[in-house]
Design a protein around this motif. Structure first.
Motif, mmCIF file in Angstrom:
data_model
loop_
_atom_site.group_PDB
_atom_site.id
_atom_site.type_symbol
_atom_site.label_atom_id
_atom_site.label_comp_id
_atom_site.label_asym_id
_atom_site.label_seq_id
_atom_site.Cartn_x
_atom_site.Cartn_y
_atom_site.Cartn_z
ATOM 1 N N GLY A 27 79.105 -147.368 30.044
ATOM 2 C CA GLY A 27 80.078 -148.438 29.839
ATOM 3 C C GLY A 27 80.624 -148.991 31.144
ATOM 4 N N THR A 28 80.716 -148.128 32.160
ATOM 5 C CA THR A 28 81.277 -148.571 33.441
ATOM 6 C C THR A 28 80.361 -149.601 34.098
ATOM 7 O OG1 THR A 28 82.326 -146.427 33.695
ATOM 8 C CG2 THR A 28 82.113 -147.747 35.688
ATOM 9 N N THR A 46 95.108 -147.382 30.833
ATOM 10 C CA THR A 46 93.683 -147.338 30.497
ATOM 11 C C THR A 46 93.006 -146.275 31.333
ATOM 12 O OG1 THR A 46 91.654 -148.661 30.358
ATOM 13 C CG2 THR A 46 93.122 -149.166 32.176
ATOM 14 N N PHE A 47 91.720 -146.120 31.093
ATOM 15 C CA PHE A 47 90.903 -145.189 31.866
ATOM 16 C C PHE A 47 90.602 -145.812 33.230
ATOM 17 C CE2 PHE A 47 86.569 -143.338 32.662
ATOM 18 C CZ PHE A 47 86.985 -142.032 32.845
ATOM 19 N N ASP A 51 87.789 -154.676 27.394
ATOM 20 C CA ASP A 51 87.259 -153.318 27.466
ATOM 21 C C ASP A 51 87.441 -152.756 26.062
ATOM 22 O OD1 ASP A 51 87.116 -150.531 27.623
ATOM 23 O OD2 ASP A 51 87.805 -150.490 29.702
ATOM 24 N N ALA A 62 86.015 -149.983 24.853
ATOM 25 C CA ALA A 62 85.464 -148.616 24.844
ATOM 26 C C ALA A 62 85.913 -147.825 23.605
ATOM 27 C CB ALA A 62 85.867 -147.885 26.117
ATOM 28 N N HIS A 63 87.069 -148.201 23.024
ATOM 29 C CA HIS A 63 87.622 -147.397 21.914
ATOM 30 C C HIS A 63 87.493 -148.070 20.551
ATOM 31 C CE1 HIS A 63 90.641 -145.731 25.134
ATOM 32 N NE2 HIS A 63 89.390 -145.451 25.417
ATOM 33 N N MET A 95 83.039 -155.138 26.356
ATOM 34 C CA MET A 95 82.258 -153.943 26.706
ATOM 35 C C MET A 95 82.558 -152.832 25.693
ATOM 36 S SD MET A 95 82.600 -150.643 27.931
ATOM 37 C CE MET A 95 84.030 -150.444 28.963
ATOM 38 N N SER A 119 81.737 -148.664 25.099
ATOM 39 C CA SER A 119 81.188 -147.451 25.731
ATOM 40 C C SER A 119 80.565 -146.565 24.664
ATOM 41 C CB SER A 119 82.311 -146.677 26.431
ATOM 42 O OG SER A 119 81.876 -145.356 26.710
ATOM 43 N N LYS A 176 82.890 -140.752 22.720
ATOM 44 C CA LYS A 176 83.218 -141.884 21.849
ATOM 45 C C LYS A 176 82.692 -141.645 20.436
ATOM 46 C CE LYS A 176 85.122 -144.104 25.254
ATOM 47 N NZ LYS A 176 85.219 -143.000 26.216
ATOM 48 N N GLY A 201 76.155 -144.233 27.800
ATOM 49 C CA GLY A 201 75.625 -145.543 27.419
ATOM 50 C C GLY A 201 76.731 -146.526 27.143
HETATM 51 C C1 LIG Z 1 89.053 -147.555 28.214
HETATM 52 C C2 LIG Z 1 87.760 -147.113 28.844
HETATM 53 N N1 LIG Z 1 87.097 -147.959 29.642
HETATM 54 C C3 LIG Z 1 85.928 -147.626 30.214
HETATM 55 C C4 LIG Z 1 85.367 -146.376 30.024
HETATM 56 C C5 LIG Z 1 84.103 -146.040 30.729
HETATM 57 O O1 LIG Z 1 83.010 -145.895 29.881
HETATM 58 P P1 LIG Z 1 81.785 -144.949 30.277
HETATM 59 O O2 LIG Z 1 82.266 -143.538 30.279
HETATM 60 O O3 LIG Z 1 80.780 -145.216 29.205
HETATM 61 O O4 LIG Z 1 81.289 -145.372 31.631
HETATM 62 C C6 LIG Z 1 86.038 -145.450 29.198
HETATM 63 C C7 LIG Z 1 85.579 -144.106 28.885
HETATM 64 O O5 LIG Z 1 84.759 -143.432 29.132
HETATM 65 C C8 LIG Z 1 87.264 -145.822 28.599
HETATM 66 O O6 LIG Z 1 87.958 -144.971 27.819
#
Ligand SMILES: Cc1ncc(COP(=O)(O)O)c(C=O)c1O
Length: 381
Positions: A70-71, A95-96, A167, A169-170, A189, A191, A196, A203
């Motif tokens: 996801g990043t 956030t992360f 984002d 991701a959730h 995006m 994740s 997840k 991925g």
């Molecule tokens: C809010 C958020 N953004 C981005 C990411 C990054 O995704 P990834 O771990 O797939 O690179 C995450 C978690 O892993 C996330 O919780």
């Protein structure tokens, strides 16, 4: 509420906040045999393409581009929109780490905006006062599965000619008024990390409505290589391999069942926690479906323990809750000196960071453990 039998010593193995959704080993082996037979293990193979196609209907979106995580997907999303180098991108500190890091890695300046107290997503009413002539985009996060105020953000973006990246991701499979959440903004995006709801081990993907972005994102994900003799852009390697895609295809058949089980876990928690003085449970808006990614609770001043004391208490009985998202991104060494990182700019985020606790939340969480967790919450001292 029901009185639980005290069994606080019963948790022998550590309980984490989540467990990965795992297809059976037999089904994985079957997929591996097919991949081995094909001798095509990465570079947009058949499983990759099939997963991308299937995700379009699962996520109810027009375009899907798969990524190795996801990043890299988020990094590529920001790159694909050609934002002016050095421009400012308004985002959330709650956030992360990946969210602001992707902004920074693109040579852009993260500008932190405060969050709403109820959903902990970016406070759309506070975005406009942060906009300067140098602002190029908004990166908002549907944190814990709560959707951002997509309509308000859309209006602000149109008014100020800004790009919007979510984002997500959730929010796998979340819908707002029957519409896939990945349809909002310029790019979303998702994740697919092991933690997840839906995973491909590592991925992720990008979803978007503008068909013209497909070629751009394809190139950026694949070294800029369009064909054997044509390199069109300065790309990196963000490709999802065939084994990741195969795990994804198997998990696509499993995630709905997992959501159903998590809905039961949520019902149990709701029933036994909602009347506790000093604990509040953030609510999903009526028009939105729940991804069942997290179960956060918010600890008030009238609860006998602070959030940190409660976290420590759970730890002593092997229950590993998480203080997501503590610290805030604006507290990180690399961002703490930004003007927008000041506590005056982020009063709500600085308050909720000390109050939120994510409880263990996955389908196979046993009834015994659930009872213990609720018992601790009901009788913390
Ligand atoms: C809010 C958020 N953004 C981005 C990411 C990054 O995704 P990834 O771990 O797939 O690179 C995450 C978690 O892993 C996330 O919780």
């Amino acid at each position: 509420m029901d009185k639980f039998i005290v069994k606080k010593n019963a948790v022998e193995e550590k309980i984490f906040v989540t467990q990965p959704l795992l297809p059976s080993l037999d089904s994985v082996n079957q997929q591996l045999e097919e991949i081995w037979e094909s001798k095509w293990i990465t570079n947009m193979g058949t499983k990759h393409n099939l997963l991308a196609e299937k995700l379009k209907s699962v996520l109810k979106v027009k375009n899907v581009s798969l990524f190795n995580n996801g990043t890299i997907a988020l990094l590529t999303a920001l790159k694909a929109l050609d934002l002016p180098y050095g421009s400012e991108v308004i985002t959330t500190p709650f956030t992360f780490a990946a969210t602001p890091h992707c902004i920074f890695w693109n040579g852009l300046q993260p500008v932190f905006c405060d969050v709403e107290p109820d959903t902990m997503t970016i406070d759309a009413d506070k975005i406009e006062k942060l906009i300067t002539p140098n602002t190029s985009a908004i990166v908002a996060v549907h944190v814990y599965g709560f959707p951002c105020d997509v309509e308000k953000i859309d209006k602000i973006a149109k008014k100020h000619n800004l790009k919007v990246i979510y984002d997500g991701a959730h929010v796998f499979s979340t819908e707002i008024n029957g519409k896939g959440i990945g349809e909002f903004g310029d790019i979303t995006m998702f994740s697919f990390h092991a933690t997840k709801l839906f995973n491909t081990i590592e991925g992720g993907c990008l979803t978007y409505n503008d068909d013209k972005l497909f070629r751009k994102i394809y190139n950026l994900r694949n070294f800029g290589i369009q064909s054997e003799e044509l390199v069109e852009d300065v790309g990196i390697n963000g490709k999802m391999n065939e084994i990741q895609a195969a795990v994804g295809l198997l998990n696509l058949d499993l995630f709905k069942k997992e959501q159903e089980k998590r809905a039961e876990v949520k019902d149990f928690y709701d029933k036994h926690i909602s009347n506790i003085k000093g604990i509040s449970i953030p609510k999903m808006p009526e028009n939105t479906t729940n991804s069942y990614q997290y179960y956060p609770i918010v600890i008030g001043d009238d609860y006998p323990l602070t959030r940190n004391e409660l976290y420590e208490k759970f730890k002593t009985i092997n229950i590993m809750t998480r203080k997501y998202f503590y610290p805030l991104c604006s507290d990180y060494e690399c961002y703490k000196n930004l003007p927008s990182s000041s506590k005056e700019n982020l009063p709500v985020a600085n308050d909720v960071k000390n109050r939120v606790l994510c409880l263990p939340f996955y389908g196979s969480l046993s009834r015994d453990v659930l009872e213990i967790i609720c018992e601790v919450l009901n009788e913390p001292v």
